[in-house]
Design a protein around this motif. Structure first.
Motif, PDB file in Angstrom:
ATOM      1  N   SER A  15       0.832  -1.204   0.000  1.00  0.00           N
ATOM      2  CA  SER A  15       0.000   0.000   0.000  1.00  0.00           C
ATOM      3  C   SER A  15       0.870   1.258   0.000  1.00  0.00           C
ATOM      4  CB  SER A  15      -0.926   0.006   1.216  1.00  0.00           C
ATOM      5  OG  SER A  15      -0.162   0.128   2.409  1.00  0.00           O
ATOM      6  N   LEU A  53       0.070  -1.909   4.611  1.00  0.00           N
ATOM      7  CA  LEU A  53      -0.689  -3.110   4.251  1.00  0.00           C
ATOM      8  C   LEU A  53      -0.115  -3.752   2.995  1.00  0.00           C
ATOM      9  CD1 LEU A  53      -4.300  -1.695   4.749  1.00  0.00           C
ATOM     10  CD2 LEU A  53      -3.206  -3.432   6.189  1.00  0.00           C
ATOM     11  N   THR A  70      -1.181  -6.596  -0.084  1.00  0.00           N
ATOM     12  CA  THR A  70      -2.125  -7.551  -0.674  1.00  0.00           C
ATOM     13  C   THR A  70      -1.329  -8.800  -1.048  1.00  0.00           C
ATOM     14  OG1 THR A  70      -1.814  -6.586  -2.869  1.00  0.00           O
ATOM     15  CG2 THR A  70      -3.728  -5.866  -1.637  1.00  0.00           C
ATOM     16  N   LEU A 118      -5.367  -9.554   2.868  1.00  0.00           N
ATOM     17  CA  LEU A 118      -4.826  -8.243   3.192  1.00  0.00           C
ATOM     18  C   LEU A 118      -4.045  -8.430   4.487  1.00  0.00           C
ATOM     19  CD1 LEU A 118      -4.943  -5.433   1.947  1.00  0.00           C
ATOM     20  CD2 LEU A 118      -6.728  -4.852   3.585  1.00  0.00           C
ATOM     21  N   TRP A 123      -2.311  -0.878  -5.933  1.00  0.00           N
ATOM     22  CA  TRP A 123      -2.963   0.060  -5.008  1.00  0.00           C
ATOM     23  C   TRP A 123      -3.196   1.416  -5.673  1.00  0.00           C
ATOM     24  CZ3 TRP A 123      -4.529  -0.562   0.126  1.00  0.00           C
ATOM     25  CH2 TRP A 123      -4.230  -1.823   0.703  1.00  0.00           C
ATOM     26  N   ARG A 162      -6.667   3.543   0.150  1.00  0.00           N
ATOM     27  CA  ARG A 162      -7.868   2.824   0.599  1.00  0.00           C
ATOM     28  C   ARG A 162      -8.330   1.803  -0.434  1.00  0.00           C
ATOM     29  NH1 ARG A 162      -9.828   8.070   1.310  1.00  0.00           N
ATOM     30  NH2 ARG A 162     -11.263   7.645  -0.416  1.00  0.00           N
ATOM     31  N   TRP A 173     -11.395  -3.138  -4.628  1.00  0.00           N
ATOM     32  CA  TRP A 173     -11.751  -3.286  -3.214  1.00  0.00           C
ATOM     33  C   TRP A 173     -11.532  -1.983  -2.463  1.00  0.00           C
ATOM     34  CZ3 TRP A 173     -13.057  -8.461  -1.996  1.00  0.00           C
ATOM     35  CH2 TRP A 173     -12.669  -9.425  -2.937  1.00  0.00           C
ATOM     36  N   THR A 216     -10.704  -0.783   1.494  1.00  0.00           N
ATOM     37  CA  THR A 216     -10.266  -1.339   2.785  1.00  0.00           C
ATOM     38  C   THR A 216     -11.267  -1.073   3.906  1.00  0.00           C
ATOM     39  OG1 THR A 216      -8.991   0.683   3.198  1.00  0.00           O
ATOM     40  CG2 THR A 216      -7.794  -1.180   2.261  1.00  0.00           C
ATOM     41  N   LEU A 233     -14.414  -4.755   3.331  1.00  0.00           N
ATOM     42  CA  LEU A 233     -13.858  -5.809   2.483  1.00  0.00           C
ATOM     43  C   LEU A 233     -14.771  -7.027   2.361  1.00  0.00           C
ATOM     44  CD1 LEU A 233     -10.208  -5.481   3.746  1.00  0.00           C
ATOM     45  CD2 LEU A 233     -10.978  -5.019   1.421  1.00  0.00           C
TER      46      LEU A 233
END
Length: 398
Positions: free
Chosen positions: A237, A242, A244, A254, A278, A283, A297, A299, A302
């Motif tokens: 991110s 974060l 993925t 996540l 990202w 987000r 997606w 955050t 989810l």
């Protein structure tokens, strides 16, 4: 002279020349007919049978007709290649004119300004570091097959089929760091990413088929974190908090970047995923899957994805957001790159339509240029598109 023969300019394209230089008027099939044949006959690789057909009813109907990037240039002097059919992140733009890509054993720099190619690294022979860092293999590697690549600012990281890592400063001669992370049999490097860390330095992360996700700093090349997942293909991110994690499973994860603990599962895809990216807002993120979809997606919730976007031909193999967050480029394995407007809830897209396998797609850091690497025996090339701008303040002079 060679450039004129092998290139297609925007002016030539406007006059009707095929952007790839394919002489349709001399062939015994029209372009529209060949497109239809490709759509019917292209074999999408699936780990879960019929995943692409099953998901059709869930997909968002996205209006075509967006016109965000216009064709600028195509050169067949550039010949990108692919070594692994699922890993297609081998094109990286560092400015609106400069792009790096893999061609067989070589990392090549292409300048669309000077129309010149220059070899940056050749992995066919012996590559060894000329700097001393703890953990670096002083003997280096020979005949390294590169599966994935990342280039950002002045840094280059290449990952190999046998877990090799090679790091280079583009403004220094030679190679800074070489490492073989593991000697497991199945240790293809799935993804590498260079990013600004929470502490302020530049780090990179590499994920492997052996389940390892390893984080290094780019100054001393020391291993900072080592997490383990069953099937990692990762992206970090923008705030570096974060990660993925997608791969050989229908679900994604996540994960907290500090401790490797799962924050949430990502449930919805019907096949395996080998792409994620990202949005700069930190987000929103997207995952690309062999069920022919890209899921977007948020955050903050989810429980389900906010958009399910279907491709035409096959798996979503590469995703890139523009630095201003306005656009998302989604590459299929061949023939199509879709550019979505993020502003209107992904309801509008531009479709870039050509022929050939896609080795990667990259937006320049200023989002002014889009580069697409095309791998084909005859029409291998680099497609370049330029951002369209509407200058409303000029209206007062009309």
């Amino acid at each position: 002279m060679l450039t004129k023969v092998t290139d297609t300019s925007s002016a030539q394209a406007r006059r009707g020349k095929d952007i790839q230089g394919i002489p349709w008027d001399r062939l015994n099939i029209k372009r529209e007919k060949y497109r239809q044949t490709r759509l019917e006959q292209y074999k999408n690789y699936e780990n879960i049978p019929s995943s692409g057909e099953v998901i059709d009813k869930e997909c968002k109907q996205v209006q075509k007709g967006g016109n965000y990037y216009e064709f600028c240039h195509n050169t067949r002097l550039v010949k990108p290649t692919i070594l692994h059919f699922q890993l297609r992140n081998l094109i990286w733009a560092t400015s609106k004119h400069d792009v790096y890509y893999m061609s067989n054993y070589s990392v090549i720099h292409w300048s669309s300004l000077s129309c010149k190619l220059s070899e940056v690294l050749n992995f066919s022979g012996h590559v060894a570091p000329n700097e001393k860092h703890p953990g670096s293999l002083s003997e280096g590697f020979a005949q390294t097959q590169i599966s994935t690549l990342a280039v950002k600012d002045n840094f280059l990281v290449a990952g190999g089929f046998q877990g090799e890592l090679t790091c280079k400063h583009l403004d220094r001669k030679g190679v800074s760091f070489c490492s073989r992370t593991t000697y497991d049999d199945n240790v293809i490097t799935n993804a590498v990413e260079i990013y600004d860390s929470l502490s302020g330095g530049i780090h990179f992360m590499a994920s492997y088929n052996d389940g390892g996700v390893r984080e290094y700093d780019m100054e001393r090349f020391q291993l900072l974190n080592h997490f383990h997942f069953p099937w990692p293909h990762t992206s970090m991110s923008p705030d570096s908090k974060l990660i993925t994690v997608v791969g050989d499973h229908i679900d994604g994860l996540l994960v907290d970047s500090q401790n490797g603990k799962t924050v949430s599962s990502l449930v919805g895809h019907l096949d395996y995923s080998f792409a994620s990216a990202w949005h700069p807002d930190g987000r929103t993120f997207a995952t690309g899957n062999q069920d022919k979809t890209c899921r977007v997606w948020d955050t903050r919730n989810l429980s389900s994805s906010i958009a399910v976007l279907k491709g035409n031909l096959g798996a979503v193999r590469s995703i890139r957001f523009s630095s201003d967050g306005q656009f998302m480029a989604v590459a299929e394995p061949a023939d199509f790159v879709h550019i979505y407007s993020t502003k209107g809830d992904y309801n509008m897209r531009q479709e870039v339509d050509f022929f050939g396998e896609i080795s990667g797609v990259s937006l320049s850091p200023d989002a002014e240029s889009l580069f697409i690497g095309v791998w084909d025996r005859t029409y291998a090339s680099m497609l370049q598109y330029s951002r369209r701008h509407t200058y409303k303040y000029l209206d007062c002079y009309v």
